[in-house]
Design an enzyme around this catalytic site. Structure first.
Site, PDB file in Angstrom:
ATOM      1  N   HIS A 122       0.578  -1.138   0.167  1.00 35.09           N
ATOM      2  CA  HIS A 122       0.169  -0.271  -0.051  1.00 35.09           C
ATOM      3  C   HIS A 122       0.458   1.391   0.108  1.00 35.09           C
ATOM      4  O   HIS A 122       2.156   1.452   0.503  1.00 35.09           O
ATOM      5  CB  HIS A 122      -0.955  -0.433   1.120  1.00 35.09           C
ATOM      6  CG  HIS A 122      -2.240  -0.917   0.887  1.00 35.09           C
ATOM      7  ND1 HIS A 122      -2.479  -1.666   2.010  1.00 35.09           N
ATOM      8  CD2 HIS A 122      -3.139  -1.184   0.283  1.00 35.09           C
ATOM      9  CE1 HIS A 122      -2.973  -2.449   2.055  1.00 35.09           C
ATOM     10  NE2 HIS A 122      -3.579  -2.144   1.156  1.00 35.09           N
ATOM     11  N   CYS A 142      -1.968   2.021   9.650  1.00 35.21           N
ATOM     12  CA  CYS A 142      -3.183   0.751   8.771  1.00 35.21           C
ATOM     13  C   CYS A 142      -3.522   0.419  10.111  1.00 35.21           C
ATOM     14  O   CYS A 142      -5.072  -0.452   9.897  1.00 35.21           O
ATOM     15  CB  CYS A 142      -2.127  -0.431   8.386  1.00 35.21           C
ATOM     16  SG  CYS A 142      -1.032  -0.317   7.150  1.00 35.21           S
TER      17      CYS A 142
END
Length: 285
Positions: free
Chosen positions: A183, A277
């Site tokens: 990501h 996250c």
């Protein structure tokens, strides 16, 4: 008057990545394990895997820290079928007064978005679903009307285009990066209106130049990218939560004037994600 206050409480609101954190969704790592290695970090720790008891203890300490700094922390229910549920950032993202529900980029996490939708419906928080396959919140980084979206194995150009149509007033930039990384927020993270963390080797020169037009870039080393150095969490008032082990980036942040609050979630980062996250902000001020 009571109804007005309730409506205001239920309304989402996030304009950037660094405003004071007011309400945030998390999920305990009760069933966390590495089932299939989906990133370089997980490959490294696949054999040792996750000490769940330690991960749960570290997550509790992290939640307590968020409480102490004024955040309303909402815990989504963990389910055994979703071992990656601790990473709530990926199942949605808040832009303005709307929580956008992700379409997950892997079968292993498909279904987590339904749990988020149930909470949003029960809480009467405004939301929209991104139907185009696929987009995950770890690739979405917001700064006012400027939004950076990573093009990754989990986020597609089609999903970015759908978001552009939903948000025509926003300037949305697609950000390609090295496909070995999962990501965007593991490589690039905005920490103020003037500064951002970056791991340069993951990006083209042109992309780095584009970032540099907007921010002073603070570099993260190879070693500290591996230990999720860019994936800090800004909680407002120039306070940033970071891992104790990432000494170089913590030193740079303190030198730049930030109050770095160290918290150990070293067991959780074995699965390839850190503080950003593990949090889905619904409200910042």
């Amino acid at each position: 008057m009571l109804m007005e206050r309730k409506e205001n409480h239920n309304q989402a609101g996030c304009q950037n990545e660094f405003g004071a954190l007011k309400r945030v969704l998390v999920c305990p790592p009760a069933f966390m394990k590495i089932e299939e290695a989906i990133n370089e970090t997980q490959k490294h720790f696949l054999e040792d895997n996750i000490d769940r008891e330690k991960a749960m203890e570290q997550h509790r300490d992290f939640i307590q820290l968020l409480h102490e700094h004024g955040a309303d922390v909402v815990q989504l229910p963990p389910l055994a079928v979703y071992p990656e549920q601790v990473f709530t950032r990926d199942i949605g993202f808040t832009i303005g007064d709307t929580v956008f529900i992700s379409t997950m980029g892997t079968e292993m996490r498909s279904g987590e978005d339904k749990i988020l939708k149930e909470w949003l419906q029960e809480s009467k928080v405004k939301f929209e679903k991104i139907d185009a396959p696929s987009i995950e919140g770890g690739d979405v980084i917001t700064d006012g009307h400027k939004i950076w979206i990573g093009i990754s194995s989990r986020t597609t150009e089609a999903a970015v285009e759908q978001l552009r149509k939903k948000l025509p007033e926003y300037d949305i930039t697609a950000v390609p990066f090295d496909s070995q990384y999962l990501h965007l927020d593991c490589l690039f993270n905005i920490i103020s209106s003037e500064e951002a963390l970056i791991y340069r080797p993951a990006f083209s020169d042109e992309m780095i130049e584009s970032f540099a037009e907007h921010y002073e870039l603070i570099d993260v080393t190879d070693d500290e990218q591996f230990t999720m150095g860019p994936n800090v969490l800004s909680i407002g008032h120039e306070k940033i939560i970071s891992l104790p082990m990432n000494k170089d980036i913590n030193k740079k942040l303190r030198r730049a004037g930030y109050d770095v609050i160290e918290c150990d979630i070293s067991e959780i980062i074995k699965s390839g994600g850190s503080f950003r996250c593990c949090t889905l902000p619904v409200n910042r001020s």
